[in-house]
Scaffold this motif. Structure first.
Motif, short mmCIF file in Angstrom:
data_model
loop_
_atom_site.label_atom_id
_atom_site.label_comp_id
_atom_site.label_asym_id
_atom_site.label_seq_id
_atom_site.Cartn_x
_atom_site.Cartn_y
_atom_site.Cartn_z
N GLY A 63 -14.54 5.67 0.97
CA GLY A 63 -14.98 6.03 2.11
C GLY A 63 -16.14 7.05 2.10
N MET A 64 -16.43 7.38 0.74
CA MET A 64 -17.38 8.34 0.61
C MET A 64 -18.63 7.81 -0.10
SD MET A 64 -18.14 11.54 0.72
CE MET A 64 -16.58 12.18 1.40
N CYS A 65 -19.73 8.45 0.03
CA CYS A 65 -20.89 8.16 -0.69
C CYS A 65 -21.79 9.29 -0.87
CB CYS A 65 -21.73 6.91 0.10
SG CYS A 65 -22.30 7.63 2.08
N GLU A 66 -22.98 9.07 -1.75
CA GLU A 66 -23.79 10.46 -1.93
C GLU A 66 -24.34 10.91 -0.73
OE1 GLU A 66 -24.28 11.72 -4.79
OE2 GLU A 66 -22.69 10.52 -5.80
N GLU A 67 -24.84 10.20 0.37
CA GLU A 67 -25.28 10.59 1.56
C GLU A 67 -24.28 11.26 2.18
OE1 GLU A 67 -27.78 9.13 5.57
OE2 GLU A 67 -26.88 7.28 4.07
N ARG A 68 -23.27 11.08 2.36
CA ARG A 68 -22.02 11.90 3.04
C ARG A 68 -21.77 13.21 2.19
NH1 ARG A 68 -17.21 7.87 5.31
NH2 ARG A 68 -18.65 6.83 6.86
N ILE A 69 -21.96 13.14 0.93
CA ILE A 69 -21.48 14.11 0.14
C ILE A 69 -22.62 15.11 0.33
CG2 ILE A 69 -21.87 15.00 -2.35
CD1 ILE A 69 -20.29 12.28 -3.24
N ASN A 70 -23.96 14.77 0.38
CA ASN A 70 -25.08 15.58 0.38
C ASN A 70 -24.94 16.16 1.93
OD1 ASN A 70 -26.07 15.04 -1.80
ND2 ASN A 70 -27.44 13.37 -0.97
N HIS A 71 -24.67 15.48 2.90
CA HIS A 71 -24.47 16.08 4.35
C HIS A 71 -23.53 17.29 4.39
CE1 HIS A 71 -26.94 12.79 5.86
NE2 HIS A 71 -26.67 13.48 7.17
N LEU A 72 -22.31 17.17 3.93
CA LEU A 72 -21.32 17.95 3.64
C LEU A 72 -21.72 19.29 2.88
CD1 LEU A 72 -18.10 15.57 3.24
CD2 LEU A 72 -18.56 16.98 5.40
N GLU A 73 -22.49 19.07 1.65
CA GLU A 73 -22.60 20.09 0.93
C GLU A 73 -23.76 20.94 1.67
OE1 GLU A 73 -23.38 18.42 -3.02
OE2 GLU A 73 -21.18 18.50 -3.48
N SER A 74 -24.52 20.36 2.39
CA SER A 74 -25.70 20.91 3.10
C SER A 74 -25.13 22.19 3.93
CB SER A 74 -26.50 19.94 3.94
OG SER A 74 -26.06 19.73 5.16
N ILE A 75 -23.94 21.92 4.43
CA ILE A 75 -23.41 22.91 5.54
C ILE A 75 -22.15 24.07 4.41
CG2 ILE A 75 -23.72 21.88 7.44
CD1 ILE A 75 -20.72 21.27 7.51
N GLY A 76 -22.39 23.76 3.23
CA GLY A 76 -21.38 24.88 2.26
C GLY A 76 -19.96 24.08 2.01
N PHE A 77 -20.01 22.95 2.33
CA PHE A 77 -18.45 22.34 2.03
C PHE A 77 -18.11 22.51 0.50
CE2 PHE A 77 -15.23 18.84 1.63
CZ PHE A 77 -14.75 19.06 2.75
N ILE A 78 -16.76 22.84 0.39
CA ILE A 78 -16.08 22.93 -0.75
C ILE A 78 -15.17 21.74 -1.18
CG2 ILE A 78 -14.92 24.64 -2.38
CD1 ILE A 78 -16.42 26.77 -0.82
N TRP A 79 -15.27 21.34 -2.24
CA TRP A 79 -14.50 20.01 -2.40
C TRP A 79 -12.92 20.32 -2.80
CZ3 TRP A 79 -16.40 16.02 -0.20
CH2 TRP A 79 -17.69 16.07 0.09
N THR A 80 -12.93 21.37 -3.47
CA THR A 80 -11.69 22.15 -3.66
C THR A 80 -11.36 23.25 -3.20
OG1 THR A 80 -12.39 22.96 -6.06
CG2 THR A 80 -11.36 20.67 -5.90
N ARG A 81 -10.13 23.44 -2.56
CA ARG A 81 -9.97 24.74 -1.99
C ARG A 81 -9.77 26.02 -3.10
NH1 ARG A 81 -5.62 24.68 2.72
NH2 ARG A 81 -6.89 26.36 3.38
N LYS A 82 -10.53 26.86 -2.89
CA LYS A 82 -10.46 28.03 -3.81
C LYS A 82 -9.22 28.80 -3.98
CE LYS A 82 -15.44 29.41 -3.09
NZ LYS A 82 -16.14 30.45 -2.82
#
Length: 97
Positions: A63-82
């Protein structure tokens, strides 16, 4: 391009995440976010889909692709909880807001 996610599109959930960020200043939505539990679950699902994608699963499975990754990262999405918060603390914190 519109991604379809059941009855609600991926883009609509992404917009909800941006609204959460505008209100709270971050995009680390708790899984049990009382105000919008669907958004908390969606964020958790994005993290899981990312892990599958990075492990080599194709988009149709992850369900994931580079475009979605880029969109999420553009708003500061963190892939693992700190840090790990207890579910009880998450519920109390966001119930008070």
């Amino acid at each position: 391009f519109i991604w379809v996610l059941g009855k609600q599109t991926w883009n609509e959930m992404f917009e909800e995440l941006k609204q959460f960020k505008a209100k709270h200043g971050h995009v680390d939505v708790p899984r049990r976010y009382a105000e919008n539990q669907k958004l908390g679950n969606w964020v958790m699902n994005q993290r899981q889909a990312y892990r599958k994608y990075k492990a080599g699963f194709v988009q149709s499975y992850s369900g994931m692709c580079e475009e979605r990754i880029n969109h999420l990262e553009s708003i500061g999405f963190i892939w693992t909880r700190k840090y790990a918060k207890s579910s009880i603390q998450e519920t109390i914190t966001y119930a008070l807001i």
